[in-house]
Write an enzyme that holds these catalytic residues in place. Structure first.
Site, short mmCIF file in Angstrom:
data_model
loop_
_atom_site.label_atom_id
_atom_site.label_comp_id
_atom_site.label_asym_id
_atom_site.label_seq_id
_atom_site.Cartn_x
_atom_site.Cartn_y
_atom_site.Cartn_z
N ILE A 1 -16.02 -8.72 11.64
CA ILE A 1 -14.24 -7.33 12.91
C ILE A 1 -15.51 -7.21 13.69
CG2 ILE A 1 -12.41 -6.51 13.21
CD1 ILE A 1 -10.86 -7.22 10.93
N TYR B 1 -8.68 2.85 -1.77
CA TYR B 1 -8.48 1.58 -0.49
C TYR B 1 -7.25 2.27 0.17
CZ TYR B 1 -8.97 -1.88 3.21
OH TYR B 1 -9.76 -2.81 4.22
N1 CAA Z 1 0.77 -7.66 -8.76
C1 CAA Z 1 1.27 -7.24 -9.88
N2 CAA Z 1 0.17 -7.93 -11.24
C2 CAA Z 1 -0.95 -8.58 -10.61
C3 CAA Z 1 -0.88 -8.41 -9.54
C4 CAA Z 1 -0.14 -8.00 -8.11
N3 CAA Z 1 -0.67 -8.02 -6.93
N4 CAA Z 1 -2.37 -8.97 -10.44
C5 CAA Z 1 -2.69 -8.84 -10.58
N5 CAA Z 1 -2.13 -8.84 -11.63
C6 CAA Z 1 -1.77 -8.49 -13.14
C7 CAA Z 1 -2.27 -9.62 -13.60
O1 CAA Z 1 -1.03 -10.85 -13.86
C8 CAA Z 1 -3.44 -9.34 -14.47
O2 CAA Z 1 -1.98 -9.05 -15.36
P1 CAA Z 1 -2.08 -9.09 -17.83
O3 CAA Z 1 -2.67 -8.60 -17.83
O4 CAA Z 1 -0.46 -9.43 -18.37
O5 CAA Z 1 -1.86 -11.00 -17.94
C9 CAA Z 1 -3.67 -8.19 -14.82
O6 CAA Z 1 -3.39 -7.79 -13.55
C10 CAA Z 1 -5.50 -8.43 -14.40
O7 CAA Z 1 -5.87 -7.05 -14.32
P2 CAA Z 1 -7.01 -7.23 -14.75
O8 CAA Z 1 -7.19 -5.46 -14.09
O9 CAA Z 1 -7.79 -7.31 -15.82
O10 CAA Z 1 -7.54 -8.40 -13.27
P3 CAA Z 1 -9.01 -8.40 -12.45
O11 CAA Z 1 -9.68 -7.32 -13.00
O12 CAA Z 1 -9.17 -9.82 -12.90
O13 CAA Z 1 -8.35 -8.26 -11.20
C11 CAA Z 1 -8.10 -7.19 -8.71
C12 CAA Z 1 -8.20 -7.36 -10.82
C13 CAA Z 1 -9.73 -7.26 -8.33
C14 CAA Z 1 -7.82 -6.06 -8.42
C15 CAA Z 1 -7.83 -8.37 -8.54
O14 CAA Z 1 -6.54 -8.46 -8.96
C16 CAA Z 1 -7.54 -8.40 -6.81
O15 CAA Z 1 -8.64 -8.90 -6.56
N6 CAA Z 1 -6.73 -8.07 -6.43
C17 CAA Z 1 -6.95 -8.68 -4.67
C18 CAA Z 1 -6.93 -6.86 -4.39
C19 CAA Z 1 -6.24 -7.67 -3.10
O16 CAA Z 1 -5.72 -7.53 -2.31
N7 CAA Z 1 -7.69 -7.23 -2.35
C20 CAA Z 1 -8.14 -6.80 -1.10
C21 CAA Z 1 -9.22 -7.04 -0.34
S1 CAA Z 1 -9.19 -7.36 1.42
C22 CAA Z 1 -9.00 -5.95 1.87
O17 CAA Z 1 -8.80 -4.68 1.31
C23 CAA Z 1 -8.81 -6.06 3.78
C24 CAA Z 1 -7.83 -5.56 3.82
O18 CAA Z 1 -7.96 -4.38 4.70
C25 CAA Z 1 -6.32 -6.39 3.99
P1 NAP Z 2 -17.11 -6.29 6.97
O1 NAP Z 2 -17.68 -7.83 6.99
O2 NAP Z 2 -17.52 -6.46 5.50
O3 NAP Z 2 -17.90 -5.13 8.16
C1 NAP Z 2 -18.21 -3.71 6.92
C2 NAP Z 2 -19.19 -3.22 8.57
O4 NAP Z 2 -18.93 -1.95 7.48
C3 NAP Z 2 -20.20 -3.68 7.61
O5 NAP Z 2 -20.78 -3.50 8.99
C4 NAP Z 2 -21.06 -1.98 7.20
O6 NAP Z 2 -22.51 -2.52 7.49
C5 NAP Z 2 -20.15 -1.40 7.66
N1 NAP Z 2 -20.16 0.03 6.66
C6 NAP Z 2 -19.93 -0.06 5.26
N2 NAP Z 2 -20.68 0.78 4.80
C7 NAP Z 2 -21.61 1.68 5.13
C8 NAP Z 2 -21.47 2.88 6.03
N3 NAP Z 2 -21.10 3.43 4.12
N4 NAP Z 2 -22.51 3.94 7.17
C9 NAP Z 2 -22.11 2.99 7.90
N5 NAP Z 2 -21.43 1.34 7.90
C10 NAP Z 2 -21.33 0.94 6.47
O7 NAP Z 2 -15.39 -5.81 6.44
P2 NAP Z 2 -14.64 -6.08 8.04
O8 NAP Z 2 -13.13 -7.07 7.51
O9 NAP Z 2 -15.12 -6.42 9.23
O10 NAP Z 2 -13.42 -5.09 8.18
C11 NAP Z 2 -13.74 -4.19 9.07
C12 NAP Z 2 -13.07 -3.05 9.55
O11 NAP Z 2 -11.86 -3.22 9.10
C13 NAP Z 2 -13.52 -2.03 7.58
O12 NAP Z 2 -12.88 -0.92 8.16
C14 NAP Z 2 -11.67 -2.90 6.84
O13 NAP Z 2 -11.31 -1.89 5.48
C15 NAP Z 2 -11.00 -3.48 8.06
N6 NAP Z 2 -9.43 -4.31 7.55
C16 NAP Z 2 -10.50 -5.66 6.99
C17 NAP Z 2 -9.21 -6.27 7.20
C18 NAP Z 2 -9.82 -8.14 6.54
O14 NAP Z 2 -9.15 -8.96 6.37
N7 NAP Z 2 -10.70 -8.09 6.61
C19 NAP Z 2 -8.40 -6.10 6.95
C20 NAP Z 2 -7.64 -4.78 7.21
C21 NAP Z 2 -8.51 -3.52 7.33
P3 NAP Z 2 -23.22 -3.70 7.24
O15 NAP Z 2 -24.00 -4.80 8.65
O16 NAP Z 2 -24.18 -2.73 7.38
O17 NAP Z 2 -23.17 -4.13 6.08
#
Ligand code: CAA
Ligand code: NAP
Length: 246
Positions: free
Chosen positions: A15, A153
């Site tokens: 982003i 987070y």
């Molecule tokens: N709601 C309810 N239950 C859930 C669930 C959910 N959303 N997701 C997983 N579970 C349950 C599974 O069904 C499973 O249940 P059972 O054990 O009863 O079968 C259990 O949780 C699995 O748990 P684990 O901890 O073993 O699962 P894992 O380690 O494989 O994964 C996790 C856990 C890493 C949190 C994974 O679920 C995941 O990646 N989830 C997505 C999290 C997410 O959306 N992150 C956003 C990242 S991007 C971002 O953050 C940008 C932004 O701002 C939008």
């Molecule tokens: P990204 O591609 O992983 O970029 C994250 C950036 O943060 C990278 O440029 C990284 O630097 C920098 N960074 C991480 N740790 C740092 C540190 N300790 N010091 C200085 N810089 C650091 O992720 P993105 O999707 O663009 O996310 C940007 C922002 O939007 C984040 O705050 C994220 O939480 C937020 N956001 C993302 C999403 C999504 O869906 N992607 C949704 C909601 C909010 P390098 O360039 O060196 O790797």
């Protein structure tokens, strides 16, 4: 002529790079932060020098208070007054709380929330002296609604709202606006790190049926960064394809 400087943390990320480019195309000299020893610095420095010569790449750790103070002073001395601060750097270290380590908690809180204090604290003094500033922090839909696996987070991103609304009140009469943008799921490496089957499950819950694009966030940053956005402060702009309507 005095330059308009914008500091974008994480300014080479998925982003952040688009935010940096959009601001630079709209008259700002942009300082794009990245991590120390970032692979992105090597990847983009040469390319940006050709396509966007008014973007300067600056590696520093947003979680380090003293480094942030020094960086802001250096930017003001070498590039000019920071008129826009975009707190965009962020990381995820997902996992259920019952399995979450202290490092998973501290790293995410430090990079995603302490960073906002570190940089805003440093940039605020000069902004107050000049009676002008735009402070924009990139929060998340998951700070608004919570998310399974993201206690760290979501806490950091929700913390940005309290910070923003408090500071907005402190500086509203001084020409400085303070706002958050809360993106939904935007197509960057951060999303690509989620297991494909979970990505599909998330996508199916988004009313517009797709992930967002970085441009759709950068356009909002450009809007809030504008001088004419002076009446918007303490606000949050949700940009999530209808996934969460607060
Ligand atoms: N709601 C309810 N239950 C859930 C669930 C959910 N959303 N997701 C997983 N579970 C349950 C599974 O069904 C499973 O249940 P059972 O054990 O009863 O079968 C259990 O949780 C699995 O748990 P684990 O901890 O073993 O699962 P894992 O380690 O494989 O994964 C996790 C856990 C890493 C949190 C994974 O679920 C995941 O990646 N989830 C997505 C999290 C997410 O959306 N992150 C956003 C990242 S991007 C971002 O953050 C940008 C932004 O701002 C939008
Ligand atoms: P990204 O591609 O992983 O970029 C994250 C950036 O943060 C990278 O440029 C990284 O630097 C920098 N960074 C991480 N740790 C740092 C540190 N300790 N010091 C200085 N810089 C650091 O992720 P993105 O999707 O663009 O996310 C940007 C922002 O939007 C984040 O705050 C994220 O939480 C937020 N956001 C993302 C999403 C999504 O869906 N992607 C949704 C909601 C909010 P390098 O360039 O060196 O790797």
């Amino acid at each position: 002529m005095e330059r308009n400087v914008a500091l974008v943390t994480g300014g080479l990320g998925g982003i952040g790079l688009v935010i940096s480019k959009v601001l630079s195309e709209n008259g700002f000299h942009v300082v794009a932060g990245c991590r120390p020893n970032s692979a992105n610095a090597d990847k983009y420095q040469g390319e940006l020098a050709m396509t966007h010569p008014n973007i300067t790449v600056l590696p520093f750790n947003v979680g380090d208070y003293h480094e942030c103070q020094r960086v802001v002073l250096d930017i003001e001395e070498s590039h000019g007054p920071i008129k826009v601060l975009v707190n965009n750097a962020g990381i995820t270290k997902d996992g259920q709380l019952k399995k979450m380590t202290e490092d998973q908690w501290q790293d995410v809180l430090s990079t995603n929330l302490d960073s906002v204090f570190n940089l805003t604290r440093a940039a605020l003094g000069p902004m107050l002296e000049r009676q002008y500033g735009r402070i924009i922090s990139i929060s998340s839909i998951n700070g608004e609604k919570g998310q399974f696996g993201q206690c760290n987070y979501a806490a950091a991103k929700a913390g940005m709202y309290g910070f923003t609304k408090s500071l907005a009140q402190e500086v509203a009469a001084k020409g400085i606006t303070v706002n958050t943008i809360s993106p939904g799921y935007i197509e960057t490496d951060m999303i690509r790190a989620i297991k494909p089957e979970i990505q599909e499950a998330i996508k199916s819950q988004i009313p517009v049926k797709r992930f967002g694009q970085p441009e759709e966030i950068a356009r909002c940053v450009q809007f809030l960064a504008d001088e004419q956005a002076g009446y918007i402060t303490g606000s949050n702009l949700s940009v999530n394809g209808g996934q969460h309507m607060a």
